[in-house]
Design a protein around this motif. Structure first.
Motif, PDB file in Angstrom:
ATOM      1  N   THR A 184      25.080 -13.567  16.628  1.00  0.00           N
ATOM      2  CA  THR A 184      23.846 -13.645  17.415  1.00  0.00           C
ATOM      3  C   THR A 184      23.489 -12.329  18.087  1.00  0.00           C
ATOM      4  O   THR A 184      22.321 -12.024  18.286  1.00  0.00           O
ATOM      5  CB  THR A 184      24.008 -14.725  18.515  1.00  0.00           C
ATOM      6  OG1 THR A 184      24.298 -15.966  17.887  1.00  0.00           O
ATOM      7  CG2 THR A 184      22.747 -14.859  19.349  1.00  0.00           C
ATOM      8  N   CYS A 185      24.481 -11.554  18.427  1.00  0.00           N
ATOM      9  CA  CYS A 185      24.267 -10.339  19.225  1.00  0.00           C
ATOM     10  C   CYS A 185      23.437  -9.277  18.492  1.00  0.00           C
ATOM     11  O   CYS A 185      23.773  -8.902  17.379  1.00  0.00           O
ATOM     12  CB  CYS A 185      25.616  -9.749  19.606  1.00  0.00           C
ATOM     13  SG  CYS A 185      25.466  -8.273  20.628  1.00  0.00           S
ATOM     14  N   PRO A 186      22.380  -8.767  19.146  1.00  0.00           N
ATOM     15  CA  PRO A 186      21.518  -7.754  18.516  1.00  0.00           C
ATOM     16  C   PRO A 186      22.194  -6.377  18.407  1.00  0.00           C
ATOM     17  O   PRO A 186      21.727  -5.526  17.645  1.00  0.00           O
ATOM     18  CB  PRO A 186      20.294  -7.700  19.432  1.00  0.00           C
ATOM     19  CG  PRO A 186      20.819  -8.136  20.768  1.00  0.00           C
ATOM     20  CD  PRO A 186      21.863  -9.179  20.464  1.00  0.00           C
TER      21      PRO A 186
ATOM     22  N   ALA B 182      27.982  -6.359  19.824  1.00  0.00           N
ATOM     23  CA  ALA B 182      28.968  -6.052  20.869  1.00  0.00           C
ATOM     24  C   ALA B 182      30.221  -6.930  20.822  1.00  0.00           C
ATOM     25  O   ALA B 182      31.314  -6.459  21.131  1.00  0.00           O
ATOM     26  CB  ALA B 182      28.305  -6.149  22.245  1.00  0.00           C
ATOM     27  N   PRO B 183      30.117  -8.221  20.432  1.00  0.00           N
ATOM     28  CA  PRO B 183      31.345  -9.027  20.382  1.00  0.00           C
ATOM     29  C   PRO B 183      32.182  -8.649  19.157  1.00  0.00           C
ATOM     30  O   PRO B 183      31.685  -8.632  18.028  1.00  0.00           O
ATOM     31  CB  PRO B 183      30.831 -10.482  20.253  1.00  0.00           C
ATOM     32  CG  PRO B 183      29.392 -10.414  20.691  1.00  0.00           C
ATOM     33  CD  PRO B 183      28.933  -9.054  20.230  1.00  0.00           C
ATOM     34  N   VAL B 184      33.428  -8.330  19.379  1.00  0.00           N
ATOM     35  CA  VAL B 184      34.325  -7.968  18.290  1.00  0.00           C
ATOM     36  C   VAL B 184      35.623  -8.753  18.423  1.00  0.00           C
ATOM     37  O   VAL B 184      36.065  -9.076  19.530  1.00  0.00           O
ATOM     38  CB  VAL B 184      34.628  -6.455  18.278  1.00  0.00           C
ATOM     39  CG1 VAL B 184      33.400  -5.662  17.880  1.00  0.00           C
ATOM     40  CG2 VAL B 184      35.134  -5.987  19.634  1.00  0.00           C
TER      41      VAL B 184
ATOM     42  N   LYS C  98      36.106 -10.200  22.065  1.00  0.00           N
ATOM     43  CA  LYS C  98      35.851  -9.430  23.278  1.00  0.00           C
ATOM     44  C   LYS C  98      34.472  -8.799  23.147  1.00  0.00           C
ATOM     45  O   LYS C  98      34.026  -8.515  22.048  1.00  0.00           O
ATOM     46  CB  LYS C  98      36.883  -8.304  23.437  1.00  0.00           C
ATOM     47  CG  LYS C  98      38.222  -8.764  24.002  1.00  0.00           C
ATOM     48  CD  LYS C  98      39.088  -7.562  24.320  1.00  0.00           C
ATOM     49  CE  LYS C  98      40.127  -7.903  25.369  1.00  0.00           C
ATOM     50  NZ  LYS C  98      40.989  -6.751  25.699  1.00  0.00           N
ATOM     51  N   ILE C  99      33.823  -8.555  24.277  1.00  0.00           N
ATOM     52  CA  ILE C  99      32.505  -7.920  24.258  1.00  0.00           C
ATOM     53  C   ILE C  99      32.657  -6.462  24.687  1.00  0.00           C
ATOM     54  O   ILE C  99      33.196  -6.167  25.755  1.00  0.00           O
ATOM     55  CB  ILE C  99      31.536  -8.681  25.178  1.00  0.00           C
ATOM     56  CG1 ILE C  99      31.260 -10.073  24.587  1.00  0.00           C
ATOM     57  CG2 ILE C  99      30.227  -7.893  25.347  1.00  0.00           C
ATOM     58  CD1 ILE C  99      30.399 -10.980  25.454  1.00  0.00           C
ATOM     59  N   SER C 100      32.168  -5.576  23.832  1.00  0.00           N
ATOM     60  CA  SER C 100      32.304  -4.140  24.093  1.00  0.00           C
ATOM     61  C   SER C 100      31.249  -3.650  25.085  1.00  0.00           C
ATOM     62  O   SER C 100      30.334  -4.382  25.465  1.00  0.00           O
ATOM     63  CB  SER C 100      32.162  -3.359  22.791  1.00  0.00           C
ATOM     64  OG  SER C 100      30.790  -3.281  22.433  1.00  0.00           O
TER      65      SER C 100
ATOM     66  N   CYS D 193      27.185  -3.963  25.002  1.00  0.00           N
ATOM     67  CA  CYS D 193      26.420  -5.119  25.497  1.00  0.00           C
ATOM     68  C   CYS D 193      25.263  -4.695  26.399  1.00  0.00           C
ATOM     69  O   CYS D 193      25.434  -3.894  27.310  1.00  0.00           O
ATOM     70  CB  CYS D 193      27.356  -6.053  26.270  1.00  0.00           C
ATOM     71  SG  CYS D 193      26.512  -7.448  27.064  1.00  0.00           S
ATOM     72  N   ILE D 194      24.069  -5.272  26.111  1.00  0.00           N
ATOM     73  CA  ILE D 194      22.883  -4.971  26.917  1.00  0.00           C
ATOM     74  C   ILE D 194      22.507  -6.167  27.804  1.00  0.00           C
ATOM     75  O   ILE D 194      21.391  -6.236  28.312  1.00  0.00           O
ATOM     76  CB  ILE D 194      21.692  -4.568  26.018  1.00  0.00           C
ATOM     77  CG1 ILE D 194      21.411  -5.656  24.968  1.00  0.00           C
ATOM     78  CG2 ILE D 194      21.971  -3.220  25.333  1.00  0.00           C
ATOM     79  CD1 ILE D 194      20.123  -5.418  24.159  1.00  0.00           C
ATOM     80  N   SER D 195      23.457  -7.103  27.954  1.00  0.00           N
ATOM     81  CA  SER D 195      23.274  -8.266  28.847  1.00  0.00           C
ATOM     82  C   SER D 195      22.025  -9.087  28.543  1.00  0.00           C
ATOM     83  O   SER D 195      21.332  -9.528  29.461  1.00  0.00           O
ATOM     84  CB  SER D 195      23.255  -7.808  30.310  1.00  0.00           C
ATOM     85  OG  SER D 195      24.515  -7.279  30.679  1.00  0.00           O
TER      86      SER D 195
ATOM     87  N   ALA E 180      22.009 -13.774  24.868  1.00  0.00           N
ATOM     88  CA  ALA E 180      21.879 -14.586  23.652  1.00  0.00           C
ATOM     89  C   ALA E 180      23.194 -15.228  23.230  1.00  0.00           C
ATOM     90  O   ALA E 180      23.225 -16.386  22.821  1.00  0.00           O
ATOM     91  CB  ALA E 180      21.325 -13.730  22.516  1.00  0.00           C
ATOM     92  N   CYS E 181      24.270 -14.507  23.349  1.00  0.00           N
ATOM     93  CA  CYS E 181      25.566 -15.024  22.910  1.00  0.00           C
ATOM     94  C   CYS E 181      26.020 -16.212  23.752  1.00  0.00           C
ATOM     95  O   CYS E 181      26.574 -17.177  23.230  1.00  0.00           O
ATOM     96  CB  CYS E 181      26.613 -13.929  22.962  1.00  0.00           C
ATOM     97  SG  CYS E 181      26.797 -13.171  24.590  1.00  0.00           S
ATOM     98  N   ALA E 182      25.777 -16.138  25.048  1.00  0.00           N
ATOM     99  CA  ALA E 182      26.225 -17.210  25.945  1.00  0.00           C
ATOM    100  C   ALA E 182      25.593 -18.540  25.553  1.00  0.00           C
ATOM    101  O   ALA E 182      26.232 -19.588  25.624  1.00  0.00           O
ATOM    102  CB  ALA E 182      25.891 -16.853  27.390  1.00  0.00           C
TER     103      ALA E 182
HETATM  104 FE1  SF4 Z   1      25.666  -8.696  25.313  1.00  0.00          FE
HETATM  105 FE2  SF4 Z   1      25.309  -9.121  22.703  1.00  0.00          FE
HETATM  106 FE3  SF4 Z   1      25.853 -11.160  24.316  1.00  0.00          FE
HETATM  107 FE4  SF4 Z   1      23.476  -9.981  24.423  1.00  0.00          FE
HETATM  108  S1  SF4 Z   1      24.294 -11.159  22.689  1.00  0.00           S
HETATM  109  S2  SF4 Z   1      24.755 -10.572  26.197  1.00  0.00           S
HETATM  110  S3  SF4 Z   1      24.036  -7.827  24.031  1.00  0.00           S
HETATM  111  S4  SF4 Z   1      27.211  -9.412  23.848  1.00  0.00           S
END
Ligand code: SF4
Ligand code: SF4
Length: 56
Positions: A47-49, A52-54, A4-6, A9-11, A14-16
């Motif tokens: 990947t997330c800076p 946020a994904p946990v 799940k993404i908390s 997340c700063i949108s 990168a994760c997508a």
């Molecule tokens: Fe959000 Fe992290 Fe994904 Fe960037 S990599 S969109 S901050 S969850």
């Protein structure tokens, strides 16, 4: 178990780009994971800076 993404997340998106099953999409104010599609590989978390994904 899926990730799940908390709210951290700063949108950045990168994760997508890294998700092997395209389970991540842009949601309202943050990115979201389709739990039915997620295979819990952990690539998004790696990947997330802002970590946020946990694992839910
Ligand atoms: Fe959000 Fe992290 Fe994904 Fe960037 S990599 S969109 S901050 S969850
Ligand atoms: Fe995609 Fe893997 Fe993250 Fe699940 S854990 S959303 S399959 S990158």
């Amino acid at each position: 178990m899926a990730y799940k993404i908390s709210d951290e997340c700063i949108s950045c998106g990168a994760c997508a780009a890294e998700c092997p099953v395209n389970a991540i999409s842009e949601g309202d104010g943050k990115y979201v994971i389709d739990e039915a599609a997620c295979i819990s590989c952990g690539a998004c978390a790696g990947t997330c800076p802002v970590s946020a994904p946990v694992e839910a």
